[in-house]
Design an enzyme around this catalytic site. Structure first.
Site, mmCIF file in Angstrom:
data_model
loop_
_atom_site.group_PDB
_atom_site.id
_atom_site.type_symbol
_atom_site.label_atom_id
_atom_site.label_comp_id
_atom_site.label_asym_id
_atom_site.label_seq_id
_atom_site.Cartn_x
_atom_site.Cartn_y
_atom_site.Cartn_z
ATOM 1 N N ASP A 110 0.884 -1.166 0.000
ATOM 2 C CA ASP A 110 0.000 0.000 0.000
ATOM 3 C C ASP A 110 0.924 1.218 0.000
ATOM 4 O OD1 ASP A 110 -1.570 2.185 0.703
ATOM 5 O OD2 ASP A 110 -2.909 0.995 1.960
ATOM 6 N N VAL A 111 0.924 1.973 -1.091
ATOM 7 C CA VAL A 111 1.905 3.072 -1.212
ATOM 8 C C VAL A 111 1.684 4.174 -0.168
ATOM 9 C CG1 VAL A 111 2.421 2.738 -3.669
ATOM 10 C CG2 VAL A 111 0.540 4.261 -2.995
ATOM 11 N N ASN A 119 1.906 5.077 -10.231
ATOM 12 C CA ASN A 119 0.603 5.000 -10.901
ATOM 13 C C ASN A 119 -0.556 4.766 -9.931
ATOM 14 O OD1 ASN A 119 -1.272 4.169 -13.293
ATOM 15 N ND2 ASN A 119 -1.262 2.392 -11.922
ATOM 16 N N TYR A 168 -9.229 14.896 -5.438
ATOM 17 C CA TYR A 168 -8.447 14.323 -6.546
ATOM 18 C C TYR A 168 -7.659 15.420 -7.276
ATOM 19 C CZ TYR A 168 -7.443 11.522 -10.722
ATOM 20 O OH TYR A 168 -6.818 10.862 -11.750
ATOM 21 N N LYS A 210 -3.638 15.734 -7.547
ATOM 22 C CA LYS A 210 -2.942 15.627 -8.837
ATOM 23 C C LYS A 210 -2.229 16.933 -9.211
ATOM 24 C CE LYS A 210 -3.893 11.281 -9.866
ATOM 25 N NZ LYS A 210 -2.882 10.248 -10.103
HETATM 26 N N1 LIG Z 1 -8.854 6.122 -15.493
HETATM 27 C C1 LIG Z 1 -8.722 7.397 -15.795
HETATM 28 O O1 LIG Z 1 -9.574 7.978 -16.493
HETATM 29 C C2 LIG Z 1 -7.529 8.180 -15.320
HETATM 30 C C3 LIG Z 1 -7.331 9.467 -15.834
HETATM 31 C C4 LIG Z 1 -6.242 10.217 -15.394
HETATM 32 C C5 LIG Z 1 -5.378 9.689 -14.478
HETATM 33 N N2 LIG Z 1 -5.591 8.435 -13.987
HETATM 34 C C6 LIG Z 1 -4.652 7.941 -12.984
HETATM 35 O O2 LIG Z 1 -4.078 6.737 -13.416
HETATM 36 C C7 LIG Z 1 -3.776 5.912 -12.294
HETATM 37 C C8 LIG Z 1 -4.367 4.523 -12.517
HETATM 38 O O3 LIG Z 1 -5.751 4.647 -12.764
HETATM 39 P P1 LIG Z 1 -6.657 3.447 -13.294
HETATM 40 O O4 LIG Z 1 -7.755 4.066 -14.055
HETATM 41 O O5 LIG Z 1 -5.818 2.408 -13.927
HETATM 42 O O6 LIG Z 1 -7.247 2.918 -11.891
HETATM 43 P P2 LIG Z 1 -7.777 1.486 -11.448
HETATM 44 O O7 LIG Z 1 -8.259 0.710 -12.594
HETATM 45 O O8 LIG Z 1 -8.718 1.752 -10.315
HETATM 46 O O9 LIG Z 1 -6.452 0.794 -10.865
HETATM 47 C C9 LIG Z 1 -5.826 1.327 -9.729
HETATM 48 C C10 LIG Z 1 -4.644 0.451 -9.337
HETATM 49 O O10 LIG Z 1 -4.031 1.018 -8.180
HETATM 50 C C11 LIG Z 1 -4.001 0.041 -7.139
HETATM 51 N N3 LIG Z 1 -4.112 0.747 -5.872
HETATM 52 C C12 LIG Z 1 -5.165 1.462 -5.400
HETATM 53 N N4 LIG Z 1 -4.868 1.976 -4.200
HETATM 54 C C13 LIG Z 1 -3.610 1.584 -3.902
HETATM 55 C C14 LIG Z 1 -2.746 1.784 -2.805
HETATM 56 N N5 LIG Z 1 -3.132 2.488 -1.715
HETATM 57 N N6 LIG Z 1 -1.507 1.265 -2.839
HETATM 58 C C15 LIG Z 1 -1.109 0.529 -3.899
HETATM 59 N N7 LIG Z 1 -1.878 0.285 -4.952
HETATM 60 C C16 LIG Z 1 -3.121 0.808 -4.955
HETATM 61 C C17 LIG Z 1 -5.142 -0.921 -7.465
HETATM 62 O O11 LIG Z 1 -4.965 -2.227 -6.941
HETATM 63 P P3 LIG Z 1 -5.516 -2.653 -5.478
HETATM 64 O O12 LIG Z 1 -6.872 -2.045 -5.328
HETATM 65 O O13 LIG Z 1 -5.518 -4.148 -5.498
HETATM 66 O O14 LIG Z 1 -4.525 -2.096 -4.513
HETATM 67 C C18 LIG Z 1 -5.034 -0.959 -8.978
HETATM 68 O O15 LIG Z 1 -4.003 -1.832 -9.368
HETATM 69 C C19 LIG Z 1 -4.332 6.654 -11.068
HETATM 70 O O16 LIG Z 1 -3.287 7.363 -10.444
HETATM 71 C C20 LIG Z 1 -5.329 7.596 -11.662
HETATM 72 O O17 LIG Z 1 -5.525 8.736 -10.870
HETATM 73 C C21 LIG Z 1 -6.636 7.665 -14.383
#
Ligand SMILES: NC(=O)c1ccc[n+]([C@@H]2O[C@H](COP(=O)([O-])OP(=O)(O)OC[C@H]3O[C@@H](n4cnc5c(N)ncnc54)[C@H](OP(=O)(O)O)[C@@H]3O)[C@@H](O)[C@H]2O)c1
Length: 260
Positions: free
Chosen positions: A64-65, A91, A156, A160
């Site tokens: 957990d980061v 990420n 958020y 960010k």
């Molecule tokens: N999707 C979008 O539209 C979007 C747009 C801009 C930026 N982003 C950014 O891109 C990144 C990834 O997004 P995503 O859409 O791929 O999200 P996602 O599908 O919800 O995946 C999130 C990942 O982070 C892990 N995670 C969550 N909380 C954590 C913690 N406390 N410590 C370690 N790992 C953790 C989750 O695994 P576990 O739950 O098993 O820990 C999962 O592997 C994020 O930083 C998000 O803000 C996403």
């Protein structure tokens, strides 16, 4: 094939699904050694198996980061099993949509702790070994909300924006050490996180899920969601030797939604 990525040790936080998983697979494709982390071992092992099936090395480790002691333990495990991290992809993140007045304090704390402090924790732990090696890459998965704001995203957006500030400050401090620090700023990406927020919007507004997703798509001139692989390909490029002059930058992958 980017030859210099072969054998490089890459840590991708939050790589059990979504953008992180795509980034882990993209580096594996270039024969890097990939550490996949998140909080759920089962899903991490599934991604590690995909990487091993490509004939490459993967190390699935829970972390957990937001918990500094877990990041310290992660660093020790990586050092003993793989070696020093050379490429760090911050990420892991969450993006719960809620209005400012309805947001509970604990939600603010959690978003800041994972998105911002989690990024800080990993930079603090892994940057020294990059500086010692006089080579390294830190790539922070930020957001277009590092630059603009939408409604219902106060925590958020704040987290960010701050990740972008940290990216720039570290880029200046590491500029002469062989390390680059950059941010990728995606728009709406086709992942569970986006689907979850579309479902929430549909529930709150009485719209259908498809309609909610359409609204997200319409924020971009390309009128589509970004594929996670598009973000991953940029991360690979930023880790390559050809981009060594790029540091402190925040590159949008958003179909033209934000032009700053
Ligand atoms: N999707 C979008 O539209 C979007 C747009 C801009 C930026 N982003 C950014 O891109 C990144 C990834 O997004 P995503 O859409 O791929 O999200 P996602 O599908 O919800 O995946 C999130 C990942 O982070 C892990 N995670 C969550 N909380 C954590 C913690 N406390 N410590 C370690 N790992 C953790 C989750 O695994 P576990 O739950 O098993 O820990 C999962 O592997 C994020 O930083 C998000 O803000 C996403």
């Amino acid at each position: 094939m980017i030859e210099e990525l072969k054998g490089k040790i890459v840590l991708v936080t939050g790589s059990s699904r979504g953008i992180g998983r795509s980034i882990a697979l993209a580096f594996a494709h270039h024969e890097a050694k990939v550490v996949v982390t998140g909080r759920t071992l089962e899903t991490l092992e599934a991604v590690a198996a995909e990487i091993r099936n490509l004939g490459n090395q993967a190390l699935p480790l829970t972390c957990d980061v937001g918990r500094r002691e877990e990041v310290r333990a992660l660093a020790q495990q990586i050092r003993s099993q793989f070696g020093a991290v050379q490429i760090l992809i911050n990420n892991a993140g969450l993006a719960p949509a809620v209005s400012f007045l309805e947001m509970e304090d604990r939600l603010w704390d959690e978003v800041i702790n994972v998105n911002l402090t989690g990024t800080y924790n990993c930079c603090k732990l892994f940057l020294p070994e990059m500086i010692a090696a006089r080579w390294g890459r830190i790539i922070n998965i930020a957001s277009t909300l590092s630059k603009v704001a939408y409604s219902h995203t106060a925590a958020y957006t704040s987290s960010k924006h701050a990740v972008l500030g940290l990216t720039r400050a570290l880029a200046v401090e590491t500029a002469r050490s062989g390390v680059t620090v950059n941010a990728i700023c995606p728009g709406y990406v086709d992942t569970e996180l986006t689907l979850k927020n579309a479902r929430l919007m549909a529930e709150k507004t009485g719209k259908g899920l498809d309609e909610a997703l359409e609204i997200f798509k319409r924020t971009s001139p390309q009128k589509r969601l970004i594929a996670p692989e598009e973000v991953a390909d940029l991360a690979v490029l930023l880790a390559s030797e050809t981009t060594k002059g790029i540091t402190g930058q925040a590159i949008n992958v958003d179909g033209g939604a934000v032009m700053v």
